[in-house]
Design a protein around this motif. Structure first.
Motif, PDB file in Angstrom:
ATOM      1  N   GLN A  86       3.381 -47.169  53.392  1.00 56.66           N
ATOM      2  CA  GLN A  86       4.465 -47.246  52.288  1.00 56.66           C
ATOM      3  C   GLN A  86       5.679 -46.775  52.387  1.00 56.66           C
ATOM      4  OE1 GLN A  86       2.032 -45.483  49.218  1.00 56.66           O
ATOM      5  NE2 GLN A  86       0.600 -47.208  48.588  1.00 56.66           N
ATOM      6  N   SER A  87       5.740 -45.902  53.482  1.00 53.66           N
ATOM      7  CA  SER A  87       6.830 -45.134  53.439  1.00 53.66           C
ATOM      8  C   SER A  87       7.845 -45.736  54.787  1.00 53.66           C
ATOM      9  CB  SER A  87       6.804 -43.534  53.931  1.00 53.66           C
ATOM     10  OG  SER A  87       6.090 -43.096  53.033  1.00 53.66           O
ATOM     11  N   VAL A  88       7.279 -46.785  55.333  1.00 54.53           N
ATOM     12  CA  VAL A  88       7.937 -47.472  56.527  1.00 54.53           C
ATOM     13  C   VAL A  88       9.249 -47.837  56.145  1.00 54.53           C
ATOM     14  CG1 VAL A  88       7.279 -50.110  56.323  1.00 54.53           C
ATOM     15  CG2 VAL A  88       7.195 -48.838  58.430  1.00 54.53           C
ATOM     16  N   THR A  89       9.574 -48.086  55.040  1.00 54.38           N
ATOM     17  CA  THR A  89      11.104 -48.546  54.883  1.00 54.38           C
ATOM     18  C   THR A  89      12.025 -47.441  54.833  1.00 54.38           C
ATOM     19  OG1 THR A  89      10.732 -48.217  52.415  1.00 54.38           O
ATOM     20  CG2 THR A  89      10.437 -50.278  53.122  1.00 54.38           C
ATOM     21  N   ARG A  90      11.381 -46.170  54.866  1.00 52.45           N
ATOM     22  CA  ARG A  90      12.299 -44.955  55.006  1.00 52.45           C
ATOM     23  C   ARG A  90      11.876 -44.074  56.250  1.00 52.45           C
ATOM     24  NH1 ARG A  90      12.894 -41.710  49.840  1.00 52.45           N
ATOM     25  NH2 ARG A  90      14.544 -40.772  51.071  1.00 52.45           N
ATOM     26  N   PRO A  91      12.387 -44.608  57.409  1.00 51.49           N
ATOM     27  CA  PRO A  91      11.837 -44.023  58.650  1.00 51.49           C
ATOM     28  C   PRO A  91      12.356 -42.444  58.691  1.00 51.49           C
ATOM     29  CG  PRO A  91      13.351 -45.891  58.987  1.00 51.49           C
ATOM     30  CD  PRO A  91      13.047 -45.988  57.740  1.00 51.49           C
ATOM     31  N   GLU A  92      13.274 -41.888  57.943  1.00 49.54           N
ATOM     32  CA  GLU A  92      13.763 -40.592  58.119  1.00 49.54           C
ATOM     33  C   GLU A  92      12.636 -39.682  57.725  1.00 49.54           C
ATOM     34  OE1 GLU A  92      15.185 -41.967  54.338  1.00 49.54           O
ATOM     35  OE2 GLU A  92      15.111 -42.810  55.964  1.00 49.54           O
ATOM     36  N   LEU A  93      11.874 -40.276  56.813  1.00 46.62           N
ATOM     37  CA  LEU A  93      10.821 -39.207  56.294  1.00 46.62           C
ATOM     38  C   LEU A  93       9.735 -38.984  57.192  1.00 46.62           C
ATOM     39  CD1 LEU A  93      10.507 -40.848  52.586  1.00 46.62           C
ATOM     40  CD2 LEU A  93      12.062 -38.952  53.401  1.00 46.62           C
ATOM     41  N   ALA A  94       9.500 -40.019  58.398  1.00 44.32           N
ATOM     42  CA  ALA A  94       8.400 -39.991  59.242  1.00 44.32           C
ATOM     43  C   ALA A  94       7.941 -38.707  59.736  1.00 44.32           C
ATOM     44  CB  ALA A  94       8.513 -40.845  60.433  1.00 44.32           C
ATOM     45  N   LYS A  95       8.870 -37.849  60.197  1.00 48.36           N
ATOM     46  CA  LYS A  95       8.433 -36.600  60.710  1.00 48.36           C
ATOM     47  C   LYS A  95       7.949 -35.448  59.478  1.00 48.36           C
ATOM     48  CE  LYS A  95      10.322 -32.702  63.181  1.00 48.36           C
ATOM     49  NZ  LYS A  95      11.234 -31.426  62.904  1.00 48.36           N
ATOM     50  N   ASP A  96       8.702 -35.456  58.488  1.00 48.58           N
ATOM     51  CA  ASP A  96       8.342 -34.596  57.357  1.00 48.58           C
ATOM     52  C   ASP A  96       6.950 -34.793  56.921  1.00 48.58           C
ATOM     53  OD1 ASP A  96      10.357 -32.825  57.708  1.00 48.58           O
ATOM     54  OD2 ASP A  96      11.517 -33.980  56.019  1.00 48.58           O
ATOM     55  N   LEU A  97       6.615 -36.391  56.816  1.00 46.45           N
ATOM     56  CA  LEU A  97       5.506 -36.780  56.256  1.00 46.45           C
ATOM     57  C   LEU A  97       4.266 -36.540  57.043  1.00 46.45           C
ATOM     58  CD1 LEU A  97       4.023 -38.567  53.865  1.00 46.45           C
ATOM     59  CD2 LEU A  97       4.793 -40.541  55.236  1.00 46.45           C
ATOM     60  N   ASP A  98       4.387 -36.770  58.241  1.00 46.16           N
ATOM     61  CA  ASP A  98       3.209 -36.245  59.449  1.00 46.16           C
ATOM     62  C   ASP A  98       2.964 -34.800  59.055  1.00 46.16           C
ATOM     63  OD1 ASP A  98       3.035 -38.869  60.288  1.00 46.16           O
ATOM     64  OD2 ASP A  98       4.296 -38.464  62.009  1.00 46.16           O
ATOM     65  N   GLU A  99       4.044 -33.868  59.002  1.00 47.51           N
ATOM     66  CA  GLU A  99       4.028 -32.381  58.882  1.00 47.51           C
ATOM     67  C   GLU A  99       2.972 -32.283  57.484  1.00 47.51           C
ATOM     68  OE1 GLU A  99       7.518 -30.499  59.404  1.00 47.51           O
ATOM     69  OE2 GLU A  99       7.605 -31.279  61.273  1.00 47.51           O
TER      70      GLU A  99
END
Length: 189
Positions: A86-99
């Motif tokens: 669902q967050s794929v449209t906002r790649p800048e969130l990937a690192k924080d989302l994983d954490e």
């Protein structure tokens, strides 16, 4: 994961396991930790037998030994994957989302333990303590361990066989119905 697990179990477990807090990302406060499991002796209704600690422990052992609990292991990662997609449209969130998802692992383990406790209680309400003892003895045996080990493959093959059988029976019934209706002067498409 077996075909059966991929198709049926996630929906069942999700219905039991997920709430609105897991279905969408929290907006304000973080989700509260899972409440403690109910006391073993709390009956569901008046007149219901009390479940002893040993009865509940046997139910938990049977549930865990049967391999059912391993099906729960795929549910939380599936939720995490869904959130990531669902967050794929906002790649800048990937690192924080994983954490964030990694930091929630202990809470998600508590959630998994909660459904395990619920399942154990269900076993305890449906099976007597002596029945559970017999079942636990079976699962401790070489044959019981082999049963659990082969169960995913057996279920996969059964699901495949049922799909083939369903298609064949469906076609057979339609042919037979058309033939019988034809004898009565009706044509079915």
């Amino acid at each position: 994961m077996s075909v059966l697990s991929r198709r049926l179990l996630p929906a069942l477990v999700a219905a039991l396991f997920a709430g609105p807090a897991l279905a969408q990302a929290p907006k304000a406060a973080p989700p509260k930790p899972a409440p403690a499991a109910p006391a073993p002796a709390a009956p569901a209704n008046r007149g219901a037998p009390t479940i002893s600690a040993n009865h509940l422990a046997l139910a938990r052992e049977v549930m865990l030994s049967s391999g059912i609990a391993r099906s729960f292991d795929s549910i939380i990662p599936a939720f995490a994957d869904q959130i990531k997609q669902q967050s794929v449209t906002r790649p800048e969130l990937a690192k924080d989302l994983d954490e964030v998802l990694r930091s929630l692992n202990p809470e998600m383990e508590l959630q998994k333990q909660r459904i395990i406790d619920t399942a154990a209680r269900i076993y305890a309400t449906k099976l007597t303590e002596p029945e559970l003892q017999d079942i636990a003895t079976f699962f401790r045996s070489p044959a019981g361990k082999r049963y659990v080990e082969t169960q995913p493959q057996i279920l996969d093959e059964m699901v495949q066989a049922m799909q083939t059988w369903t298609q064949e029976v469906s076609e057979y019934v339609m042919v037979r119905v058309r033939a019988e209706m034809g004898k009565r002067g009706h044509q079915l498409q």
